[in-house]
Design an enzyme around this catalytic site. Structure first.
Site, mmCIF file in Angstrom:
data_model
loop_
_atom_site.group_PDB
_atom_site.id
_atom_site.type_symbol
_atom_site.label_atom_id
_atom_site.label_comp_id
_atom_site.label_asym_id
_atom_site.label_seq_id
_atom_site.Cartn_x
_atom_site.Cartn_y
_atom_site.Cartn_z
ATOM 1 C CE LYS A 97 -4.447 -1.575 1.512
ATOM 2 N NZ LYS A 97 -4.266 -3.003 1.886
ATOM 3 C CD GLU A 119 -10.586 4.663 1.218
ATOM 4 O OE1 GLU A 119 -10.446 5.874 0.939
ATOM 5 O OE2 GLU A 119 -9.884 3.767 0.713
ATOM 6 C CB SER A 386 -0.129 -8.192 -1.001
ATOM 7 O OG SER A 386 -0.913 -9.035 -0.174
HETATM 8 C C1 LIG Z 1 -5.117 -4.029 1.627
HETATM 9 C C2 LIG Z 1 -4.403 -5.275 1.374
HETATM 10 C C3 LIG Z 1 -4.769 -6.149 0.335
HETATM 11 C C4 LIG Z 1 -5.978 -5.938 -0.527
HETATM 12 O O1 LIG Z 1 -5.941 -4.795 -1.340
HETATM 13 P P1 LIG Z 1 -5.683 -4.855 -2.901
HETATM 14 O O2 LIG Z 1 -5.997 -3.480 -3.355
HETATM 15 O O3 LIG Z 1 -6.582 -5.886 -3.486
HETATM 16 O O4 LIG Z 1 -4.254 -5.202 -3.104
HETATM 17 C C5 LIG Z 1 -4.003 -7.278 0.118
HETATM 18 N N1 LIG Z 1 -2.935 -7.556 0.888
HETATM 19 C C6 LIG Z 1 -2.563 -6.752 1.903
HETATM 20 C C7 LIG Z 1 -1.383 -7.145 2.717
HETATM 21 C C8 LIG Z 1 -3.267 -5.588 2.182
HETATM 22 O O5 LIG Z 1 -2.883 -4.807 3.205
#
Ligand SMILES: *Cc1c(COP(=O)(O)O)cnc(C)c1O
Length: 402
Positions: A97, A119, A386
């Site tokens: 993010k 948000e 992610s």
């Molecule tokens: C917020 C988040 C997601 C989901 O958001 P996407 O916009 O679909 O990437 C996935 N993995 C993590 C670790 C997150 O913090």
């Protein structure tokens, strides 16, 4: 907010449309603001100084490039395709993010906006935004549902420590979609001074395109790294899909490479009944939610359905419009993974590789664990990891009885 069907002619592509999806479904008061944002973004995108400043922050502040890690023990145990992880979990604040928050934070500054609103659901995007606002000296207000504030108290405290004001939202289900509605209301009122920093590849144009562009760095690095290590492109890239930003960031560079399979994993939750999951491509239908036309989980009257996932970041009724187009064209495949399977994947990755994945990312890990044994050792699976799992320790302790 009820969703309505608004088909457009797919033979007349317009900016901000992905096939028939995307677009701009907002109150008239926001159209000028979105136009201003679109133009500012187009200028920044073409400006070498802006790009150099962003690249500098991604490298020296966030920690890019992130490694591409080969999972030797996991691969051996599963006995099939080679598994690699793209390590977004190693970034500052613990997830992808920050890539987007840095890009939009710099854009807010460039536009002369002194106040940033955002948000947040689980609080991860709120923390990334509060971090960037502290770094760039911007005022920061984060809207968060009351229920989420209670569930994610640690992130509320992190945001406050970073100097942000966290405003609780007590309407509706008191979760993410209500926080988005409240942030939109704030933006309508304060549009001249305020930048709305949206956290995923969602919302009205230009957000889905802009957020994807800020996350593209994942796929760009990944392509270079896999070519260096394997001298070939992967068989497949697997990523979890909430709003869709980490997945589109990992996929985008490979869309033209037709031999690379792109696999998105949605939250299968605890069952297939409406309300028990967040698998928009399994149980959703096209509709409008929060500014964009995409797949939406809704009932027969077009009322937005409740969602459930063990991972807060995948728990949203709609999905980024570019994924809707990639789904319909067949270029990307979307599957779902239930809560229990995602939890198993956390344990498996922790104990074979010494890596604690975020519960969101564990959905993608689970799909790789399912696929790898059925593929040949010459195949390569890259999972976009992610985020890291530290934020989920409370849930993990409870669910896994640690
Ligand atoms: C917020 C988040 C997601 C989901 O958001 P996407 O916009 O679909 O990437 C996935 N993995 C993590 C670790 C997150 O913090």
């Amino acid at each position: 907010m009820a969703s309505i069907i608004h088909p457009v002619n797919p033979s007349e592509p317009r900016p901000g449309r992905f096939g028939v999806y995307g677009g701009r479904y907002v109150p008239e008061t926001l159209v000028a603001a979105l136009d201003e944002l679109e133009h500012a973004y187009e200028e920044a995108k073409a400006d070498a100084t802006f790009q150099a400043e962003l690249a500098g922050l991604l490298k020296d502040y966030a920690g890019r490039p992130t490694p591409l890690t080969f999972c030797k023990r996991l691969t051996e145990q599963l006995g099939g395709a080679k598994i690699y992880l793209k390590r977004e979990d190693l970034l500052h604040t613990g997830a992808h993010k920050i890539n987007n928050a840095l890009g939009q934070g710099l854009l807010a500054k460039r536009m002369g906006k002194k106040r940033v609103i955002a948000e947040t659901g689980a609080g991860q995007h709120g923390v990334a935004t509060a971090t960037v606002c502290a770094l760039l000296g911007l005022e920061c207000v984060v809207y968060m549902g009351d229920v989420d504030m209670e569930r994610q108290e640690l992130n509320v405290l992190r945001m406050r420590l970073l100097g942000a004001e966290v405003r609780g939202v007590s309407s509706g289900s008191k979760t993410l979609k209500d926080a988005i509605s409240e942030a939109m209301r704030d933006w309508v009122t304060n549009v001249r001074t305020t930048y709305y920093l949206l956290g995923s590849a969602l919302g009205a144009h230009p957000y889905p395109t802009m957020v994807r562009d800020f996350q593209r760095v994942i796929g760009k690095e990944l392509k270079q790294q896999i070519l260096e290590k394997e001298d070939r492109l992967p068989t497949a890239i697997v990523a979890c899909v909430g709003g869709g930003s980490n997945a589109i960031g990992a996929f985008y560079e490979f869309i033209a490479d037709r031999q690379v399979r792109l696999i998105g994993v949605e939250a299968g939750g605890r069952g297939t009944a409406l309300g028990e999951h967040a698998a928009r491509f399994q149980g959703g239908a096209p509709g409008v939610l929060q500014g964009t036309y995409s797949y939406v989980l809704q009932d027969e009257d077009g009322q937005i359905a409740l969602t459930h996932s063990v991972s807060a970041g995948l728990d949203y009724a709609s999905i980024g419009p570019e994924h809707a187009a990639l789904h319909d064209s067949g270029r990307a495949e979307y599957v779902s993974c239930d809560d229990a399977t995602a939890l198993d994947a956390v344990v498996k990755l922790a104990r074979t590789e010494g890596i604690l994945p975020a519960l969101e990312s564990a959905h993608a890990v689970a799909e790789a664990i399912r696929l790898a044994p059925t593929w040949a050792p010459s195949d390569i699976l890259v999972v976009n990891l992610s985020g890291r799992g530290d934020k989920d320790m409370g849930i993990l302790a409870r669910e896994l009885k640690l």
